[in-house]
Design an enzyme around this catalytic site. Structure first.
Site, PDB file in Angstrom:
ATOM      1  CD  GLU A   1      -2.432   8.573   6.483  1.00 46.52           C
ATOM      2  OE1 GLU A   1      -1.537   9.385   6.711  1.00 46.52           O
ATOM      3  OE2 GLU A   1      -2.346   7.607   5.707  1.00 46.52           O
TER       4      GLU A   1
ATOM      5  CG  ASP B   1      -1.871   1.209   1.203  1.00 47.73           C
ATOM      6  OD1 ASP B   1      -2.537   1.400   0.166  1.00 47.73           O
ATOM      7  OD2 ASP B   1      -1.916   1.974   2.172  1.00 47.73           O
ATOM      8  CB  SER B   2       0.190   4.724  -0.974  1.00 43.42           C
ATOM      9  OG  SER B   2      -1.070   4.793  -0.337  1.00 43.42           O
TER      10      SER B   2
ATOM     11  CB  CYS C   1      -2.760   1.169  -2.860  1.00 41.51           C
ATOM     12  SG  CYS C   1      -2.856   2.897  -3.285  1.00 41.51           S
ATOM     13  CG  ASN C   2      -9.223   1.175  -4.050  1.00 44.91           C
ATOM     14  OD1 ASN C   2     -10.117   0.667  -4.702  1.00 44.91           O
ATOM     15  ND2 ASN C   2      -9.063   0.930  -2.759  1.00 44.91           N
TER      16      ASN C   2
ATOM     17  CB  CYS D   1      -9.869   5.259  -0.788  1.00 45.06           C
ATOM     18  SG  CYS D   1      -8.493   5.928   0.144  1.00 45.06           S
ATOM     19  CB  THR D   2      -6.443   1.696   1.769  1.00 41.99           C
ATOM     20  OG1 THR D   2      -5.877   2.994   1.577  1.00 41.99           O
ATOM     21  CG2 THR D   2      -5.905   0.716   0.762  1.00 41.99           C
ATOM     22  CG  HIS D   3      -6.803   5.987   4.326  1.00 38.14           C
ATOM     23  ND1 HIS D   3      -6.008   5.458   3.343  1.00 38.14           N
ATOM     24  CD2 HIS D   3      -5.979   6.586   5.211  1.00 38.14           C
ATOM     25  CE1 HIS D   3      -4.738   5.745   3.614  1.00 38.14           C
ATOM     26  NE2 HIS D   3      -4.696   6.426   4.744  1.00 38.14           N
TER      27      HIS D   3
ATOM     28  CE1 TYR E   1       3.125   5.970  -3.074  1.00 38.80           C
ATOM     29  CE2 TYR E   1       2.268   4.168  -4.399  1.00 38.80           C
ATOM     30  CZ  TYR E   1       3.273   4.700  -3.622  1.00 38.80           C
ATOM     31  OH  TYR E   1       4.414   3.973  -3.388  1.00 38.80           O
ATOM     32  N   GLY E   2      -2.640   9.233  -4.097  1.00 35.22           N
ATOM     33  CA  GLY E   2      -3.894   9.665  -4.742  1.00 35.22           C
ATOM     34  C   GLY E   2      -3.804  10.946  -5.553  1.00 35.22           C
TER      35      GLY E   2
HETATM   36  N1  DGL Z   1      -4.046   3.848  -0.501  1.00 31.77           N
HETATM   37  C1  DGL Z   1      -4.690   4.872  -1.296  1.00 31.77           C
HETATM   38  C2  DGL Z   1      -5.867   4.261  -2.067  1.00 31.77           C
HETATM   39  O1  DGL Z   1      -6.428   3.239  -1.680  1.00 31.77           O
HETATM   40  C3  DGL Z   1      -5.141   6.035  -0.434  1.00 31.77           C
HETATM   41  C4  DGL Z   1      -4.011   6.863   0.124  1.00 31.77           C
HETATM   42  C5  DGL Z   1      -3.166   7.539  -0.937  1.00 31.77           C
HETATM   43  O2  DGL Z   1      -3.633   8.495  -1.597  1.00 31.77           O
HETATM   44  O3  DGL Z   1      -2.036   7.086  -1.111  1.00 31.77           O
HETATM   45  O4  DGL Z   1      -6.221   4.767  -3.086  1.00 31.77           O
END
Ligand code: DGL
Length: 245
Positions: A150, A7-8, A70-71, A180-182, A39-40
């Site tokens: 976060e 994941d990011s 990570c999506n 999104c993971t969060h 990463y988004g």
């Molecule tokens: N992990 C990213 C996602 O699922 C969210 C956090 C990011 O922007 O890196 O898209």
């Protein structure tokens, strides 16, 4: 079976939580690129470059499968990652789409997709759902939820105000893809905002459903050994893991 989860940052732990709950694997190696999250908001080439660099990390371990929790990575980097790795690399977007398809939802029902700017911009969810005949799709970039989660904000006034900011014109959806993971961490609050009605599609539960449908995963009683690594502040990430898992 030994798997990697990439994941990011910390958010992919929401996917690890589902993997551990369903007890499918012997060992889970988690790598969060905490030095470079998020990463988004980044562009496609940067996301692909960072993702290929993460593959180099996993070369130190003899994994059988890599899941990109990570999506954003799933939206852009899977073809390049698969071209360069010895093991299959799976993302969470196809599983999310499959999970929605497995629910009893009419093709005309309103579906809300929320994700980062990059994921929404890729149109991966929208194109897949349109290809399956869904006709009432709203896709929104809701990147502000990432830093809020976060910060440990899972409910309360600031989150409610952010819901209003993003969803003021959004009618109550039949289902929400938490792209999104969060976002699973604010899933309950989000459901309450929409009067408890929408079904939630969660990447972690979706990937489990997908793996079970496609792989011979022997017994379901494995207590996986979890090893957590990060490109920055690994102690901080392990602390979040203690809190979230
Ligand atoms: N992990 C990213 C996602 O699922 C969210 C956090 C990011 O922007 O890196 O898209």
């Amino acid at each position: 079976m030994k798997i990697g989860v990439f994941d990011s940052g910390a958010g992919g732990l929401s996917v690890v939580k589902s993997l551990l709950k369903h007890q499918l694997f012997d060992e889970v190696i988690y790598y969060g690129d905490t030095a470079r999250v998020p990463y988004g908001p980044k562009d496609k080439n940067t996301i692909i470059r960072y993702s290929l660099e993460a593959l180099e990390f996993f070369n130190n371990f003899d994994i059988d499968l890599l899941i990109t929790a990570c999506n954003t990575v799933s939206a852009y980097a899977l073809p390049d990652m698969n071209a360069q790795s010895k093991y299959p690399v799976l993302g969470v977007i196809d599983p999310g789409v499959m999970a929605l398809e497995n629910r009893n939802i009419n093709k005309e029902d309103p579906i809300l997709i929320i994700a980062t700017r990059a994921t929404i911009g890729s149109r991966r969810y929208q194109d897949a759902l349109e290809g399956l005949g869904y006709t009432n799709i709203t896709a929104l970039q809701t990147g502000l939820f990432v830093p809020m989660v976060e910060e440990g904000i899972f409910e309360g006034e600031i989150l409610e105000a952010t819901f209003r900011h993003y969803f003021i014109d959004t009618p109550t959806p039949k289902a929400i893809i938490l792209g999104c993971t969060h976002f699973p961490l604010i899933g309950d609050t989000l459901q309450k905002y929409f009067d408890g009605k929408p079904l939630l599609i969660h990447s972690g539960e979706a990937i489990v459903e997908y793996l079970e449908a496609r792989y011979e995963l022997s017994s379901k009683d494995k207590v996986a050994e979890l090893k957590i690594f990060a490109s920055d502040n690994v102690a901080g990430l392990r602390k979040i893991a203690d809190m979230w898992l």
